[in-house]
Design an enzyme around this catalytic site. Structure first.
Site, PDB file in Angstrom:
ATOM      1  N   TYR A 102       0.836  -1.230  -0.035  1.00  0.00           N
ATOM      2  CA  TYR A 102      -0.096  -0.049   0.023  1.00  0.00           C
ATOM      3  C   TYR A 102       1.019   1.278   0.007  1.00  0.00           C
ATOM      4  O   TYR A 102       0.339   2.315   0.335  1.00  0.00           O
ATOM      5  CB  TYR A 102      -0.798   0.004   1.242  1.00  0.00           C
ATOM      6  CG  TYR A 102      -2.151  -0.949   0.971  1.00  0.00           C
ATOM      7  CD1 TYR A 102      -3.463  -0.280   0.728  1.00  0.00           C
ATOM      8  CD2 TYR A 102      -2.064  -2.163   1.062  1.00  0.00           C
ATOM      9  CE1 TYR A 102      -4.393  -0.923   0.444  1.00  0.00           C
ATOM     10  CE2 TYR A 102      -3.439  -3.076   0.674  1.00  0.00           C
ATOM     11  CZ  TYR A 102      -4.571  -2.467   0.514  1.00  0.00           C
ATOM     12  OH  TYR A 102      -5.760  -2.952   0.364  1.00  0.00           O
ATOM     13  N   GLY A 116     -10.486  -6.518  -3.395  1.00  0.00           N
ATOM     14  CA  GLY A 116      -9.115  -6.898  -4.027  1.00  0.00           C
ATOM     15  C   GLY A 116      -8.191  -7.857  -3.090  1.00  0.00           C
ATOM     16  O   GLY A 116      -7.613  -8.614  -3.442  1.00  0.00           O
ATOM     17  N   ASP A 117      -8.278  -7.359  -1.682  1.00  0.00           N
ATOM     18  CA  ASP A 117      -7.609  -8.132  -0.680  1.00  0.00           C
ATOM     19  C   ASP A 117      -8.052  -9.539  -0.611  1.00  0.00           C
ATOM     20  O   ASP A 117      -7.193 -10.223  -0.414  1.00  0.00           O
ATOM     21  CB  ASP A 117      -7.740  -7.168   0.578  1.00  0.00           C
ATOM     22  CG  ASP A 117      -7.139  -6.004   0.441  1.00  0.00           C
ATOM     23  OD1 ASP A 117      -6.121  -6.029   0.501  1.00  0.00           O
ATOM     24  OD2 ASP A 117      -7.993  -4.873   0.644  1.00  0.00           O
ATOM     25  N   ARG A 118      -9.223  -9.963  -0.669  1.00  0.00           N
ATOM     26  CA  ARG A 118     -10.069 -11.104  -0.617  1.00  0.00           C
ATOM     27  C   ARG A 118      -9.477 -11.978  -2.019  1.00  0.00           C
ATOM     28  O   ARG A 118      -9.142 -13.088  -1.940  1.00  0.00           O
ATOM     29  CB  ARG A 118     -11.555 -11.102  -0.841  1.00  0.00           C
ATOM     30  CG  ARG A 118     -12.229 -12.179  -0.722  1.00  0.00           C
ATOM     31  CD  ARG A 118     -12.123 -13.120   0.066  1.00  0.00           C
ATOM     32  NE  ARG A 118     -10.775 -14.139   0.258  1.00  0.00           N
ATOM     33  CZ  ARG A 118     -10.675 -14.997   1.221  1.00  0.00           C
ATOM     34  NH1 ARG A 118     -11.442 -15.379   2.125  1.00  0.00           N
ATOM     35  NH2 ARG A 118      -9.611 -15.553   0.923  1.00  0.00           N
TER      36      ARG A 118
END
Length: 475
Positions: free
Chosen positions: A140, A254-256
């Site tokens: 990030y 998106g993280d999933r």
């Protein structure tokens, strides 16, 4: 069933908050909505969200991230307790946090605080990466991947590394197995204007191809929201569509996606299989309420991926409980599903569209034999389960050994019990049971002329082909 493989997540953790309320009027001093009766929830964000979601898949997770002594860092550590193993890097400044203000689930405003950055790597962090069997980098742009870049480059040469990039972050190290930008992120990395809708897929394919070459990555999967993901190895891309249309809060999808893909690669799956599983996981995540499943005031049930070797009924019960806890609608359908045919598929597709997950209740071999007679089932239950699970509209499969599924339905407690239109309500002994907890029996049109018995009889009457090739070895 083998346990899910461990995963090391490296990246920048955030602390996220939601203020959810009602907006029924505008402020008298400015044309802005007034949010009342707001309820605050907090949850892990950034790399911490990716690690939490990976841990919810039942796998051991180590999170390597920068944390300080500020209040946001301390709150995040409490949220992560008993979920993941933490390896801390020193943080310069305060941990970044973001607060969303929502009215009836619609985001109105976001407030960002804290610009803390990872100060330096530690021996413990380098060791965690060096010993990892698989790594997910959730970059990030706050320095964690930057200070560990050398260790990550070494890891990419020997184990699967998935890199979830951010425009403010570092480019992936050469040799990563999979990079997972969104379409807008891929466009920004390549450089160019946002495409028109008609050319979005073509643009994503060109961007993915360019990024495979620029980053020296094995593959790039460009996520396309509700359209799925486009996987490229630098040649003709593969489009992996979403199994169903999922509407809801896409924050964290998106993280999933990245967490699911990294976990499946850690388990030894091929890239194509991992991307398909990640699309399904992200779709289910949105349908089941998104980040509500990891908020501090939300009941969560760990999600264990279904595999052909595991207990399908346990997975089905977990899936139903998770969807119910997130406020979703559980749909169940039942039958023998011996020789799966077009009528079965039409029913299951229609049933899935009425809710947020579909659990198929299938008769065991003994149950089919009692109902259909000797010689049935034609296909054993393990194979029937595998075929049903391969359908994109099916989220889980449960098996019952009785003649009717009342006991299993009592455990699943679906909101909707779906049956083909060739049934009448008075012939369904399970209807009063489903209605007892507020559920509903729904009939769907059935395709005429499709039946397992008819297919089997037609196959039995068909002439066998003549083998015109002489058998070798015969004189």
């Amino acid at each position: 069933m083998s346990a899910p493989a461990p995963l090391v997540v490296v990246g920048d953790a955030l602390l996220d908050h939601d203020l959810c309320g009602r907006a029924e009027r505008l402020a008298p001093d400015a044309p802005v909505p007034v949010v009342s009766e707001a309820r605050r929830t907090s949850r892990p964000g950034g790399a911490a969200l990716a690690a939490t979601l990976a841990a919810a898949d039942g796998r051991p997770v180590t999170l390597v991230t920068a944390l300080g002594d500020d209040a946001a860092s301390e709150s995040l550590v409490r949220l992560l307790a008993d979920r993941v193993r933490l390896v801390r890097l020193p943080l310069a400044g305060a941990l970044s946090s973001k607060t969303r203000v929502l009215a009836e689930g619609t985001p109105l405003l976001r407030l960002d605080d804290g610009e803390g950055r990872a100060r330096e790597a530690t021996d413990e962090a380098r060791r965690a990466v060096a010993e990892a069997g698989a790594v997910l980098v959730a970059d990030y742009g706050r320095g964690t991947a930057e200070v560990l870049r050398e260790a990550l480059a070494s890891a990419a040469a020997r184990v699967p590394v998935v890199w979830d990039p951010h425009p403010r972050g570092e480019p992936p190290v050469p040799g990563v197995r999979l990079v997972t930008p969104s379409a807008s992120e891929a466009r920004a990395f390549v450089g160019g204007e946002a495409p028109a809708d008609a050319s979005a897929l073509r643009t994503a394919a060109r961007d993915a191809d360019a990024l495979v070459r620029a980053w020296k990555a094995a593959s790039v999967a460009v996520t396309l929201g509700g359209r799925g993901a486009l996987l490229s190895h630098g040649e003709t891309p593969l489009l992996v569509p979403c199994p169903v249309t999922a509407e809801g809060d896409a924050c964290g999808a998106g993280d999933r996606f990245a967490a699911a893909a990294a976990g499946l690669l850690a388990d030894g799956e091929l890239i194509e299989t991992a991307v398909r599983g990640a699309v399904h996981a992200a779709t289910r995540y949105v349908a089941e309420g998104g980040v509500r499943s990891v908020a501090t005031d939300t009941v969560t049930v760990p999600a264990v991926p279904a595999t052909a070797d595991g207990d399908p009924t346990d997975d089905a019960l977990r899936t139903a409980a998770r969807v119910r806890a997130a406020g979703g609608t559980v749909v169940a359908a039942g039958g023998c599903f011996d020789l799966l045919h077009a009528g079965h598929v039409a029913l299951l597709q229609a049933a899935r569209r009425t809710g947020d997950c579909l659990v198929v209740c299938v008769n065991s071999d003994a149950s089919v034999r009692r109902r259909k007679g000797r010689g049935r089932p034609l296909v054993p239950v393990a194979d029937r389960i595998r075929v049903l699970r391969a359908l994109e509209c099916v989220d889980a499969v449960a098996v019952f050994d009785e003649d009717t599924p009342e006991r299993l339905l009592t455990e699943l407690r679906p909101h909707i019990w779906a049956k083909g239109g060739d049934y009448a309500l008075e012939r369904l002994p399970e209807a009063p049971l489903v209605e007892s907890w507020g559920g509903q029996v729904v009939l769907f049109p059935y395709l005429d002329g499709r039946s397992t018995t008819g297919i089997a009889e037609k196959a039995a009457l068909s002439p066998r082909p003549t083998n015109l090739t002489p058998e070798r070895g015969r004189r």
